[in-house]
Design a protein around this motif. Structure first.
Motif, PDB file in Angstrom:
ATOM      1  N   TYR A  86       6.784  -6.597  -0.094  1.00 16.66           N
ATOM      2  CA  TYR A  86       6.948  -6.868  -1.523  1.00 16.66           C
ATOM      3  C   TYR A  86       5.791  -6.236  -2.298  1.00 16.66           C
ATOM      4  CZ  TYR A  86       7.307  -9.188  -5.998  1.00 16.66           C
ATOM      5  OH  TYR A  86       7.393  -9.430  -7.338  1.00 16.66           O
ATOM      6  N   GLU A  87       4.570  -6.500  -1.859  1.00 13.58           N
ATOM      7  CA  GLU A  87       3.384  -5.945  -2.536  1.00 13.58           C
ATOM      8  C   GLU A  87       3.391  -4.416  -2.473  1.00 13.58           C
ATOM      9  OE1 GLU A  87       1.227  -7.517  -4.434  1.00 13.58           O
ATOM     10  OE2 GLU A  87       2.096  -9.482  -3.997  1.00 13.58           O
ATOM     11  N   LEU A  88       3.829  -3.860  -1.352  1.00 16.66           N
ATOM     12  CA  LEU A  88       3.918  -2.404  -1.244  1.00 16.66           C
ATOM     13  C   LEU A  88       4.951  -1.860  -2.227  1.00 16.66           C
ATOM     14  CD1 LEU A  88       2.899   0.124   0.235  1.00 16.66           C
ATOM     15  CD2 LEU A  88       4.724  -0.242   1.913  1.00 16.66           C
ATOM     16  N   GLY A  89       6.038  -2.596  -2.432  1.00 13.96           N
ATOM     17  CA  GLY A  89       7.047  -2.194  -3.412  1.00 13.96           C
ATOM     18  C   GLY A  89       6.487  -2.203  -4.829  1.00 13.96           C
ATOM     19  N   VAL A  90       5.677  -3.216  -5.143  1.00 15.40           N
ATOM     20  CA  VAL A  90       5.036  -3.280  -6.461  1.00 15.40           C
ATOM     21  C   VAL A  90       4.125  -2.071  -6.648  1.00 15.40           C
ATOM     22  CG1 VAL A  90       3.375  -4.570  -7.877  1.00 15.40           C
ATOM     23  CG2 VAL A  90       5.207  -5.795  -6.664  1.00 15.40           C
ATOM     24  N   GLN A  91       3.332  -1.767  -5.638  1.00 17.40           N
ATOM     25  CA  GLN A  91       2.425  -0.613  -5.716  1.00 17.40           C
ATOM     26  C   GLN A  91       3.214   0.682  -5.882  1.00 17.40           C
ATOM     27  OE1 GLN A  91      -0.462  -0.415  -2.531  1.00 17.40           O
ATOM     28  NE2 GLN A  91      -0.917   1.740  -2.954  1.00 17.40           N
ATOM     29  N   THR A  92       4.302   0.809  -5.158  1.00 16.28           N
ATOM     30  CA  THR A  92       5.143   2.011  -5.253  1.00 16.28           C
ATOM     31  C   THR A  92       5.736   2.137  -6.657  1.00 16.28           C
ATOM     32  OG1 THR A  92       5.658   1.845  -2.901  1.00 16.28           O
ATOM     33  CG2 THR A  92       7.130   3.204  -4.242  1.00 16.28           C
ATOM     34  N   ALA A  93       6.186   1.017  -7.209  1.00 15.93           N
ATOM     35  CA  ALA A  93       6.734   1.038  -8.574  1.00 15.93           C
ATOM     36  C   ALA A  93       5.660   1.457  -9.575  1.00 15.93           C
ATOM     37  CB  ALA A  93       7.302  -0.333  -8.929  1.00 15.93           C
ATOM     38  N   GLU A  94       4.444   0.974  -9.383  1.00 11.56           N
ATOM     39  CA  GLU A  94       3.340   1.368 -10.274  1.00 11.56           C
ATOM     40  C   GLU A  94       3.072   2.865 -10.173  1.00 11.56           C
ATOM     41  OE1 GLU A  94       0.280  -1.316  -8.970  1.00 11.56           O
ATOM     42  OE2 GLU A  94       1.041  -2.967 -10.214  1.00 11.56           O
ATOM     43  N   MET A  95       3.161   3.398  -8.965  1.00  5.47           N
ATOM     44  CA  MET A  95       3.000   4.856  -8.795  1.00  5.47           C
ATOM     45  C   MET A  95       4.076   5.607  -9.560  1.00  5.47           C
ATOM     46  SD  MET A  95       2.149   5.789  -4.830  1.00  5.47           S
ATOM     47  CE  MET A  95       2.138   7.555  -5.026  1.00  5.47           C
ATOM     48  N   LEU A  96       5.304   5.142  -9.448  1.00  8.68           N
ATOM     49  CA  LEU A  96       6.422   5.791 -10.120  1.00  8.68           C
ATOM     50  C   LEU A  96       6.233   5.767 -11.638  1.00  8.68           C
ATOM     51  CD1 LEU A  96       9.164   7.167 -10.052  1.00  8.68           C
ATOM     52  CD2 LEU A  96      10.214   4.899  -9.959  1.00  8.68           C
ATOM     53  N   VAL A  97       5.804   4.644 -12.162  1.00 10.58           N
ATOM     54  CA  VAL A  97       5.562   4.540 -13.599  1.00 10.58           C
ATOM     55  C   VAL A  97       4.479   5.539 -14.022  1.00 10.58           C
ATOM     56  CG1 VAL A  97       4.632   3.017 -15.412  1.00 10.58           C
ATOM     57  CG2 VAL A  97       6.368   2.161 -13.812  1.00 10.58           C
ATOM     58  N   ARG A  98       3.392   5.647 -13.232  1.00 11.08           N
ATOM     59  CA  ARG A  98       2.332   6.626 -13.527  1.00 11.08           C
ATOM     60  C   ARG A  98       2.879   8.048 -13.532  1.00 11.08           C
ATOM     61  NH1 ARG A  98      -0.749   4.146  -9.931  1.00 11.08           N
ATOM     62  NH2 ARG A  98      -0.722   5.872  -8.473  1.00 11.08           N
ATOM     63  N   ILE A  99       3.703   8.356 -12.530  1.00  9.44           N
ATOM     64  CA  ILE A  99       4.278   9.706 -12.434  1.00  9.44           C
ATOM     65  C   ILE A  99       5.117  10.012 -13.678  1.00  9.44           C
ATOM     66  CG2 ILE A  99       6.002  11.083 -11.184  1.00  9.44           C
ATOM     67  CD1 ILE A  99       4.897   9.763  -8.583  1.00  9.44           C
ATOM     68  N   ILE A 100       5.907   9.056 -14.113  1.00 12.85           N
ATOM     69  CA  ILE A 100       6.762   9.270 -15.285  1.00 12.85           C
ATOM     70  C   ILE A 100       5.926   9.319 -16.563  1.00 12.85           C
ATOM     71  CG2 ILE A 100       8.572   8.225 -16.721  1.00 12.85           C
ATOM     72  CD1 ILE A 100       9.791   7.167 -14.030  1.00 12.85           C
ATOM     73  N   ASP A 101       5.059   8.312 -16.747  1.00 10.07           N
ATOM     74  CA  ASP A 101       4.273   8.231 -17.982  1.00 10.07           C
ATOM     75  C   ASP A 101       3.326   9.408 -18.163  1.00 10.07           C
ATOM     76  OD1 ASP A 101       5.512   5.864 -18.660  1.00 10.07           O
ATOM     77  OD2 ASP A 101       3.779   4.581 -18.187  1.00 10.07           O
ATOM     78  N   GLU A 102       2.752   9.880 -17.066  1.00  8.25           N
ATOM     79  CA  GLU A 102       1.766  10.957 -17.154  1.00  8.25           C
ATOM     80  C   GLU A 102       2.381  12.326 -16.844  1.00  8.25           C
ATOM     81  OE1 GLU A 102      -1.693   9.850 -14.823  1.00  8.25           O
ATOM     82  OE2 GLU A 102      -1.525   7.762 -15.520  1.00  8.25           O
ATOM     83  N   ASP A 103       3.701  12.352 -16.671  1.00  6.18           N
ATOM     84  CA  ASP A 103       4.424  13.587 -16.375  1.00  6.18           C
ATOM     85  C   ASP A 103       3.791  14.339 -15.195  1.00  6.18           C
ATOM     86  OD1 ASP A 103       6.541  15.343 -16.753  1.00  6.18           O
ATOM     87  OD2 ASP A 103       5.343  16.679 -18.040  1.00  6.18           O
ATOM     88  N   LEU A 104       3.551  13.588 -14.112  1.00  5.96           N
ATOM     89  CA  LEU A 104       2.934  14.156 -12.905  1.00  5.96           C
ATOM     90  C   LEU A 104       4.001  14.773 -12.008  1.00  5.96           C
ATOM     91  CD1 LEU A 104       0.528  11.203 -12.041  1.00  5.96           C
ATOM     92  CD2 LEU A 104      -0.045  13.317 -13.262  1.00  5.96           C
ATOM     93  N   ASP A 105       3.591  15.704 -11.183  1.00  5.36           N
ATOM     94  CA  ASP A 105       4.476  16.325 -10.202  1.00  5.36           C
ATOM     95  C   ASP A 105       4.442  15.470  -8.929  1.00  5.36           C
ATOM     96  OD1 ASP A 105       5.882  17.878  -8.420  1.00  5.36           O
ATOM     97  OD2 ASP A 105       4.472  19.567  -8.456  1.00  5.36           O
TER      98      ASP A 105
END
Length: 142
Positions: A86-105
């Motif tokens: 569950y915690e790993l899923g939260v961390q993964t979701a946070e990564m995804l949000v960063r990738i989208i918000d910061e337009d990362l590759d």
């Protein structure tokens, strides 16, 4: 990664692999026949799906079994300082949000290790093989 560390400590690892759930009994019995002192269970779908069997074989032989995931240990293993999915899923979701918000590759975004690990001790397993759970908890204090 564990093999060189174990060997530095004078521990000779015995490695068994499986390619299906049908291989589990044979691999576990081979480890027991080698008279191993303990078993590390990698986070693997075949093993996770067979933890009832894996744990019962380990208990019968009196072998401590540690693993990489909380779920596996809670099912039928000794202990882990491992992943909470569950915690790993939260961390993964946070990564995804960063990738989208910061337009990362995503291809160049660094891989992250789990930020949250938890000590989980299955006291039923501990009692079945005659280990004092306080010995395990005490290792975390060192």
């Amino acid at each position: 990664m564990a093999v060189p560390i174990l060997e530095e400590q004078g521990i000779q690892p015995v490695i068994k692999t499986i390619s299906s759930t049908n291989d589990i009994s044979q691999a576990m019995n081979a480890l027991i026949n080698e008279e191993v002192d303990g078993i590390y269970l990698v986070t693997d779908n075949y093993i996770a799906a067979s933890m009832t069997l894996v744990g019962e074989i380990g208990k019968e032989a009196g072998i401590p079994m540690v693993g990489g995931s909380n779920d596996m240990i809670l099912e039928n293993g000794l202990a882990t300082y491992g992943l909470d999915y569950y915690e790993l899923g939260v961390q993964t979701a946070e990564m995804l949000v960063r990738i989208i918000d910061e337009d990362l590759d995503p291809a160049t975004t660094p891989v992250e290790l789990a930020n949250y690990l938890e000590l989980v001790v299955n006291e039923d397993y501990v009692n079945a093989i005659g280990i004092d759970p306080q010995e395990i908890y005490g290792l975390m204090e060192e």
